[in-house]
Enzyme design. Structure first.
Site, PDB file in Angstrom:
ATOM      1  N   GLY A  41       1.675  -1.510   9.743  1.00 23.38           N
ATOM      2  CA  GLY A  41       1.253  -2.789   9.967  1.00 23.38           C
ATOM      3  C   GLY A  41       2.297  -3.831   9.208  1.00 23.38           C
ATOM      4  O   GLY A  41       2.370  -5.123   9.755  1.00 23.38           O
ATOM      5  N   ASP A  97       0.788  -5.580   5.005  1.00 24.35           N
ATOM      6  CA  ASP A  97       0.393  -6.487   5.556  1.00 24.35           C
ATOM      7  C   ASP A  97      -1.109  -7.320   4.981  1.00 24.35           C
ATOM      8  O   ASP A  97      -1.317  -8.507   5.003  1.00 24.35           O
ATOM      9  CB  ASP A  97      -0.041  -6.022   7.049  1.00 24.35           C
ATOM     10  N   ASP A 100      -7.867  -5.207   2.126  1.00 30.08           N
ATOM     11  CA  ASP A 100      -9.189  -5.406   2.681  1.00 30.08           C
ATOM     12  C   ASP A 100     -10.025  -4.649   1.768  1.00 30.08           C
ATOM     13  O   ASP A 100     -10.361  -5.204   0.608  1.00 30.08           O
ATOM     14  CB  ASP A 100      -9.408  -4.672   3.937  1.00 30.08           C
TER      15      ASP A 100
HETATM   16  P1  IMP Z   1      -7.880  -1.283   2.824  1.00 33.67           P
HETATM   17  O1  IMP Z   1      -7.611  -0.039   2.634  1.00 33.67           O
HETATM   18  O2  IMP Z   1      -9.322  -1.636   3.429  1.00 33.67           O
HETATM   19  O3  IMP Z   1      -7.389  -2.455   1.783  1.00 33.67           O
HETATM   20  O4  IMP Z   1      -6.957  -1.604   4.189  1.00 33.67           O
HETATM   21  C1  IMP Z   1      -6.072  -0.800   4.654  1.00 33.67           C
HETATM   22  C2  IMP Z   1      -5.487  -0.986   5.892  1.00 33.67           C
HETATM   23  O5  IMP Z   1      -6.312  -1.673   6.726  1.00 33.67           O
HETATM   24  C3  IMP Z   1      -4.370  -2.245   5.882  1.00 33.67           C
HETATM   25  O6  IMP Z   1      -3.246  -2.300   5.334  1.00 33.67           O
HETATM   26  C4  IMP Z   1      -4.539  -2.573   7.472  1.00 33.67           C
HETATM   27  O7  IMP Z   1      -3.471  -1.827   8.234  1.00 33.67           O
HETATM   28  C5  IMP Z   1      -5.961  -2.315   7.930  1.00 33.67           C
HETATM   29  N1  IMP Z   1      -6.742  -3.446   8.056  1.00 33.67           N
HETATM   30  C6  IMP Z   1      -7.600  -4.067   6.999  1.00 33.67           C
HETATM   31  N2  IMP Z   1      -8.322  -5.027   7.568  1.00 33.67           N
HETATM   32  C7  IMP Z   1      -7.599  -5.488   8.607  1.00 33.67           C
HETATM   33  C8  IMP Z   1      -7.850  -6.446   9.607  1.00 33.67           C
HETATM   34  O8  IMP Z   1      -8.421  -7.252   9.578  1.00 33.67           O
HETATM   35  N3  IMP Z   1      -7.115  -6.351  10.784  1.00 33.67           N
HETATM   36  C9  IMP Z   1      -6.048  -5.367  10.787  1.00 33.67           C
HETATM   37  N4  IMP Z   1      -6.051  -4.305  10.154  1.00 33.67           N
HETATM   38  C10 IMP Z   1      -6.599  -4.252   8.996  1.00 33.67           C
HETATM   39 MG    MG Z   2      -1.448  -1.615   6.336  1.00 39.99          MG
END
Ligand code: IMP
Ligand code: MG
Length: 173
Positions: A41, A97, A100
């Site tokens: 991303g 990117d 979340d």
């Molecule tokens: P996390 O581990 O939940 O913080 O997020 C990990 C990965 O999930 C990010 O680096 C993104 O690649 C993907 N991700 C999280 N939220 C979104 C979104 O709203 N759109 C697209 N990709 C997302």
């Molecule tokens: Mg990512």
């Protein structure tokens, strides 16, 4: 059918990345940086951000996966590709990117910290406010956003929409 509502324009993103680049340039003055991109991303954020950083820099990439075709985090982080370079004694800036749940970065920070970098910080274009399941300290944040699922500018849904030049909110019907 997917529909995408424009949310952050390419101009807004460019202006913010310029400011972030200026902060990073000032904060790391006199140091070399190792900028680590988290694939896939980050490819667009990283290429635009690093052109705003006026410092000697080297680059490396990690690939991790925490999502399948779903828009909810699985909570499981898999390392698909580790760094090529040693980071001991180096100033490492992770470029992401979006943050979340925070699970991906929390895992990455823990696994890189034990390798003894001189410093380890995070720059992320987007930070979903208040929904982190684990704490993550993101030093450089582009935009604080709500919990909506966003696509474009490198971000995908099921590997689609990464090439949109702006960030939009995805809704499905
Ligand atoms: P996390 O581990 O939940 O913080 O997020 C990990 C990965 O999930 C990010 O680096 C993104 O690649 C993907 N991700 C999280 N939220 C979104 C979104 O709203 N759109 C697209 N990709 C997302
Ligand atoms: Mg990512």
């Amino acid at each position: 059918m997917d529909s995408i509502e424009p949310f952050l324009s390419s101009d807004q993103i460019a202006a913010r990345l310029k400011e972030m680049g200026e902060s990073i340039t000032a904060d790391y003055a006199g140091h070399d940086l190792l900028i680590v991109g988290v694939l896939k991303g980050t490819f667009m954020v990283m290429s635009d951000l690093v052109r705003q950083i006026r410092l000697p820099a080297q680059f490396d990439y990690m690939a991790v996966s925490s999502y399948g075709a779903a828009t909810k985090t699985s909570g499981v982080v898999r390392v698909l590709k580790d760094l090529d370079q040693e980071i001991a004694g180096r100033h490492v800036l992770i470029c992401e990117d979006i943050v979340d749940s925070g699970l991906t970065l929390n895992y990455l920070i823990k696994s890189l910290a034990v390798r003894g970098p001189a410093s380890l910080e995070i720059a992320a274009l987007l930070y979903k406010e208040g929904i982190q399941r684990v704490p993550v300290d993101v030093k450089y944040v582009g935009f604080r956003i709500g919990p909506e699922f966003v696509v474009g500018y490198g971000l995908d849904f099921d590997e689609k929409y990464r090439n949109l030049p702006y960030v939009g909110i995805l809704s499905q019907s």
